[in-house]
Structures are given as C-alpha cells and as structure tokens.
Scaffold this active site. Structure first.
Site, mmCIF file in Angstrom:
data_model
loop_
_atom_site.group_PDB
_atom_site.id
_atom_site.type_symbol
_atom_site.label_atom_id
_atom_site.label_comp_id
_atom_site.label_asym_id
_atom_site.label_seq_id
_atom_site.Cartn_x
_atom_site.Cartn_y
_atom_site.Cartn_z
ATOM 1 N N THR A 1 91.394 72.536 70.571
ATOM 2 C CA THR A 1 92.606 73.333 70.763
ATOM 3 C C THR A 1 93.458 72.773 71.898
ATOM 4 O OG1 THR A 1 91.454 75.271 69.904
ATOM 5 C CG2 THR A 1 93.469 75.683 71.165
ATOM 6 N N SER B 1 84.889 78.953 66.720
ATOM 7 C CA SER B 1 85.134 79.879 67.830
ATOM 8 C C SER B 1 85.710 79.138 69.023
ATOM 9 C CB SER B 1 83.834 80.568 68.258
ATOM 10 O OG SER B 1 84.067 81.364 69.408
ATOM 11 N N VAL C 1 83.482 72.385 71.764
ATOM 12 C CA VAL C 1 84.203 71.520 70.824
ATOM 13 C C VAL C 1 85.506 72.179 70.376
ATOM 14 C CG1 VAL C 1 84.101 70.333 68.590
ATOM 15 C CG2 VAL C 1 82.095 70.359 70.077
ATOM 16 N N CYS C 2 85.467 73.456 70.051
ATOM 17 C CA CYS C 2 86.681 74.165 69.620
ATOM 18 C C CYS C 2 87.698 74.244 70.757
ATOM 19 C CB CYS C 2 86.347 75.570 69.125
ATOM 20 S SG CYS C 2 85.281 75.604 67.671
ATOM 21 N N ALA C 3 87.224 74.480 71.959
ATOM 22 C CA ALA C 3 88.112 74.548 73.121
ATOM 23 C C ALA C 3 88.794 73.200 73.346
ATOM 24 C CB ALA C 3 87.331 74.977 74.360
#
Length: 170
Positions: A64, A54, A59-61
C-alpha cells in the site's frame, strides 16, 4: 477457479473469476469514513483495484505504501486498496502511514468485491478474506490488466502494474 498459495500450500479462491477483456463489475465498498464507494464499471478514468488480505500485515502495508508513492506520479488515476479490514482500522493505518494518494476501502459488509471478482479466499486459515490481486480497469470499464500474486505472502510485480496503468491512461 484460480488457486494461490499460502506459505507454499494451495488455497482455492471463490467467486466469479474476472479476466482481461471482461467488463469490470461495479461493486460497492466502504471507505475509511464509512461512506460507500463504487468501484469497477466505466468511470471515464483508469481505476486500479488492489485486493489485499489485511493492511495489518507487513506485506500489505508495504504494498500500500509503495502504490501510494507510485500513483502520486500518475495523475488522473483512481486507486483503491480493498481488504476485509474494518474501516476504522484502515483509517488508522492511512493516518499513521500518510496514505493520501489512494483510497483504502473495505469489502466487509457484503464481500461483494471478493465474490464478483473471484478473489475471495475459500479455504484454509485465511478463508473469508481477499487474496493479493490487482486489476487495472480502463476508462471504458474493461479490465486491461490482472495480476494474481501466486504466493499470498509475497509482494506483486509493481513495475508491471505501473506499466499497465500508464498504458491504459495514455
């Protein structure tokens, strides 16, 4: 089927496992403007398919943002970050974070990407969303690199991915 961990606890993935040398299945995901985008298959350009749980997690942010910056240095590569986030949430994230060099897309409609690439989390608190996995697909539609991040809460090895992208794009 592959297994990853979530905070040290094993979590099984489900779907059709895709490995290096396999043809990358062509699937449809939903872009932030609700249009459909086909990923995988032979496109005549190198594709980087980045599966994340998500965009609404640190971590995903971070992942990305780092890929957005890195791919701006590599022309002619089609990069898609795929999650189960709704397109509206992805659009807000991209706008807030200045994500302009890659596409954020959602697999929420059919979970087709998760199933056909074998990256759908099958159990535990994150069941039904995507694991952290990166595929580099050559111009001919074959998977030339795959990185399953073993611990969902950790970032991938960016250098390894970018090296594979440069090699595939040579």
């Amino acid at each position: 089927m592959a297994t990853v961990t979530l905070k040290g606890n094993p979590v099984a993935l489900t779907g059709n496992e895709v490995n290096v040398g396999d043809a990358a299945p062509e699937v449809t995901v939903v872009a932030t403007d609700l249009s459909e985008k086909k990923v995988g298959g032979a496109k005549g350009v190198v594709q980087v398919l980045i599966s994340v749980p998500s965009l609404d997690t640190p971590v995903c942010a971070t992942e990305t943002r780092k890929f957005n910056e890195a791919v701006s240095q590599i022309p002619g590569v089609d990069v898609t970050v795929i999650s189960m986030d709704l397109p509206f949430a992805s659009k807000r994230f991209c706008s807030t974070e200045g994500i302009e060099n890659l596409t954020c897309a959602s697999d929420f409609r059919n979970k087709e990407f998760g199933q056909k690439y074998g990256v759908l989390i099958a159990e535990g608190p994150l069941a039904g969303i995507l694991a952290r996995v990166i595929f580099v697909v050559g111009k001919d539609g074959k998977v030339v690199y795959k990185q399953i991040v073993p611990e969902i809460t950790e970032e991938p090895n960016y250098d390894e991915v970018l090296e594979a992208v440069k090699k595939a794009n040579a």
